[in-house]
Design a protein around this motif. Structure first.
Motif, PDB file in Angstrom:
ATOM      1  N   GLY A  69     -13.045  -8.130  -8.806  1.00 40.62           N
ATOM      2  CA  GLY A  69     -13.606  -8.319 -10.137  1.00 40.62           C
ATOM      3  C   GLY A  69     -12.714  -9.255 -10.940  1.00 40.62           C
ATOM      4  N   PRO A  70     -12.066  -8.716 -12.001  1.00 39.43           N
ATOM      5  CA  PRO A  70     -11.232  -9.599 -12.815  1.00 39.43           C
ATOM      6  C   PRO A  70      -9.916  -9.985 -12.138  1.00 39.43           C
ATOM      7  N   PHE A  71      -9.539  -9.275 -11.069  1.00 40.19           N
ATOM      8  CA  PHE A  71      -8.272  -9.537 -10.399  1.00 40.19           C
ATOM      9  C   PHE A  71      -8.485 -10.018  -8.979  1.00 40.19           C
ATOM     10  N   SER A  72      -7.709 -11.011  -8.587  1.00 38.61           N
ATOM     11  CA  SER A  72      -7.625 -11.458  -7.197  1.00 38.61           C
ATOM     12  C   SER A  72      -6.144 -11.512  -6.872  1.00 38.61           C
ATOM     13  N   ASP A  73      -5.796 -11.202  -5.630  1.00 42.58           N
ATOM     14  CA  ASP A  73      -4.388 -11.184  -5.275  1.00 42.58           C
ATOM     15  C   ASP A  73      -4.238 -11.200  -3.761  1.00 42.58           C
ATOM     16  N   THR A  74      -3.029 -11.512  -3.318  1.00 43.44           N
ATOM     17  CA  THR A  74      -2.650 -11.428  -1.913  1.00 43.44           C
ATOM     18  C   THR A  74      -1.396 -10.575  -1.847  1.00 43.44           C
ATOM     19  N   VAL A  75      -1.418  -9.565  -0.970  1.00 45.67           N
ATOM     20  CA  VAL A  75      -0.298  -8.630  -0.843  1.00 45.67           C
ATOM     21  C   VAL A  75       0.027  -8.402   0.625  1.00 45.67           C
ATOM     22  N   GLY A  76       1.245  -7.918   0.891  1.00 45.00           N
ATOM     23  CA  GLY A  76       1.653  -7.533   2.237  1.00 45.00           C
ATOM     24  C   GLY A  76       1.661  -6.018   2.341  1.00 45.00           C
ATOM     25  N   LEU A  77       1.124  -5.504   3.444  1.00 42.45           N
ATOM     26  CA  LEU A  77       1.019  -4.062   3.645  1.00 42.45           C
ATOM     27  C   LEU A  77       1.680  -3.641   4.952  1.00 42.45           C
ATOM     28  N   SER A  78       2.237  -2.445   4.953  1.00 40.91           N
ATOM     29  CA  SER A  78       2.816  -1.835   6.144  1.00 40.91           C
ATOM     30  C   SER A  78       1.959  -0.626   6.512  1.00 40.91           C
ATOM     31  N   TYR A  79       1.655  -0.483   7.812  1.00 38.71           N
ATOM     32  CA  TYR A  79       0.755   0.576   8.289  1.00 38.71           C
ATOM     33  C   TYR A  79       1.481   1.591   9.163  1.00 38.71           C
ATOM     34  N   HIS A  80       1.073   2.859   9.023  1.00 35.48           N
ATOM     35  CA  HIS A  80       1.612   3.969   9.822  1.00 35.48           C
ATOM     36  C   HIS A  80       0.423   4.755  10.368  1.00 35.48           C
ATOM     37  N   TRP A  81       0.247   4.717  11.696  1.00 33.50           N
ATOM     38  CA  TRP A  81      -0.903   5.325  12.360  1.00 33.50           C
ATOM     39  C   TRP A  81      -0.543   6.699  12.905  1.00 33.50           C
ATOM     40  N   GLU A  82      -1.463   7.629  12.765  1.00 30.63           N
ATOM     41  CA  GLU A  82      -1.309   8.975  13.307  1.00 30.63           C
ATOM     42  C   GLU A  82      -2.454   9.212  14.291  1.00 30.63           C
ATOM     43  N   GLY A  83      -2.388   8.506  15.415  1.00 32.57           N
ATOM     44  CA  GLY A  83      -3.455   8.579  16.408  1.00 32.57           C
ATOM     45  C   GLY A  83      -4.783   8.192  15.785  1.00 32.57           C
ATOM     46  N   ASP A  84      -5.823   9.002  16.069  1.00 32.59           N
ATOM     47  CA  ASP A  84      -7.132   8.777  15.467  1.00 32.59           C
ATOM     48  C   ASP A  84      -7.372   9.727  14.300  1.00 32.59           C
ATOM     49  N   ASP A  85      -6.310  10.413  13.841  1.00 32.53           N
ATOM     50  CA  ASP A  85      -6.446  11.369  12.741  1.00 32.53           C
ATOM     51  C   ASP A  85      -6.246  10.738  11.372  1.00 32.53           C
ATOM     52  N   ALA A  86      -5.354   9.746  11.265  1.00 33.76           N
ATOM     53  CA  ALA A  86      -5.062   9.167   9.947  1.00 33.76           C
ATOM     54  C   ALA A  86      -4.333   7.838  10.083  1.00 33.76           C
ATOM     55  N   VAL A  87      -4.429   7.054   9.040  1.00 35.07           N
ATOM     56  CA  VAL A  87      -3.615   5.848   8.878  1.00 35.07           C
ATOM     57  C   VAL A  87      -3.204   5.805   7.420  1.00 35.07           C
ATOM     58  N   ARG A  88      -1.948   5.452   7.196  1.00 37.15           N
ATOM     59  CA  ARG A  88      -1.416   5.322   5.837  1.00 37.15           C
ATOM     60  C   ARG A  88      -0.823   3.922   5.700  1.00 37.15           C
ATOM     61  N   TRP A  89      -0.957   3.359   4.520  1.00 37.93           N
ATOM     62  CA  TRP A  89      -0.390   2.041   4.279  1.00 37.93           C
ATOM     63  C   TRP A  89       0.273   2.004   2.920  1.00 37.93           C
ATOM     64  N   GLU A  90       1.223   1.065   2.814  1.00 32.56           N
ATOM     65  CA  GLU A  90       1.937   0.907   1.561  1.00 32.56           C
ATOM     66  C   GLU A  90       2.275  -0.564   1.357  1.00 32.56           C
ATOM     67  N   LEU A  91       2.452  -0.903   0.103  1.00 27.68           N
ATOM     68  CA  LEU A  91       2.783  -2.266  -0.275  1.00 27.68           C
ATOM     69  C   LEU A  91       4.217  -2.589   0.138  1.00 27.68           C
ATOM     70  N   VAL A  92       4.395  -3.728   0.815  1.00 23.35           N
ATOM     71  CA  VAL A  92       5.743  -4.192   1.158  1.00 23.35           C
ATOM     72  C   VAL A  92       6.025  -5.565   0.548  1.00 23.35           C
ATOM     73  N   ASP A  93       4.978  -6.290   0.190  1.00 22.88           N
ATOM     74  CA  ASP A  93       5.123  -7.583  -0.486  1.00 22.88           C
ATOM     75  C   ASP A  93       4.187  -7.581  -1.690  1.00 22.88           C
ATOM     76  N   LYS A  94       4.779  -7.533  -2.897  1.00 24.63           N
ATOM     77  CA  LYS A  94       3.982  -7.525  -4.120  1.00 24.63           C
ATOM     78  C   LYS A  94       3.211  -8.819  -4.266  1.00 24.63           C
ATOM     79  N   GLY A  95       2.106  -8.723  -4.979  1.00 28.32           N
ATOM     80  CA  GLY A  95       1.320  -9.892  -5.291  1.00 28.32           C
ATOM     81  C   GLY A  95       1.585 -10.324  -6.721  1.00 28.32           C
ATOM     82  N   ASN A  96       0.749 -11.194  -7.242  1.00 31.04           N
ATOM     83  CA  ASN A  96       0.869 -11.629  -8.638  1.00 31.04           C
ATOM     84  C   ASN A  96       0.393 -10.547  -9.599  1.00 31.04           C
ATOM     85  N   VAL A  97      -0.520  -9.689  -9.134  1.00 31.82           N
ATOM     86  CA  VAL A  97      -1.104  -8.652  -9.979  1.00 31.82           C
ATOM     87  C   VAL A  97      -0.684  -7.255  -9.514  1.00 31.82           C
ATOM     88  N   VAL A  98      -0.759  -6.984  -8.218  1.00 34.67           N
ATOM     89  CA  VAL A  98      -0.476  -5.653  -7.668  1.00 34.67           C
ATOM     90  C   VAL A  98       1.028  -5.447  -7.523  1.00 34.67           C
TER      91      VAL A  98
END
Length: 144
Positions: free
Chosen positions: A59-88
């Protein structure tokens, strides 16, 4: 960490099939609204993305960010920001899958902070809109 917003949906497919779609980050622009590009930068020993760069139009925001992923088999995946963007400035998310009688229950949690001051209620509504759109797109894509 910021409060998380979450929502769930039931998809008529097995966890393995749904998680395969979730793990195919580079295909997101084809089914997830607002995602312009997803580029996997590093994969883990399991062959799934470990780091990726996401470009979105929110919508009003566009951005590019870097994310890190942590997989728990087929039960879950979690991600977090590792490279901030201009907005996020902060981002944590997760998909959690649980097989049920009518398919697989998929829960999406998301917490996002941005540089622009935003009232908590407005921020949660924006997160809810992102989550619900992603879950509906995932369901359509998997069940089609």
């Amino acid at each position: 960490m910021a409060d998380r917003t979450s929502s769930s949906i039931t998809i008529k497919a097995a966890k393995t099939e749904i998680m395969a779609v979730i793990a195919d980050l580079e295909a997101y622009p084809g089914w997830a609204s607002g995602i312009r590009e997803f580029a996997v930068e590093e994969t883990g020993a399991d062959g799934r993305p470990a780091r990726a760069r996401l470009t979105f139009d929110g919508g009003p925001f566009s951005d590019t960010v870097g994310l890190s992923y942590h997989w728990e088999g087929d039960d879950a995946v979690r991600w977090e920001l590792v490279d901030k963007g201009n907005v996020v400035t902060s981002l944590h998310g997760a998909y959690t899958l649980a097989e049920g009688g009518g398919g697989t229950d998929v829960t999406y949690e998301l917490a996002v902070d941005v540089r622009v001051p935003m009232i908590g209620m407005v921020k949660r509504k924006a997160e809810k809109r992102i989550i619900d759109s992603a879950l509906k797109g995932l369901k359509r894509h998997v069940e089609s």
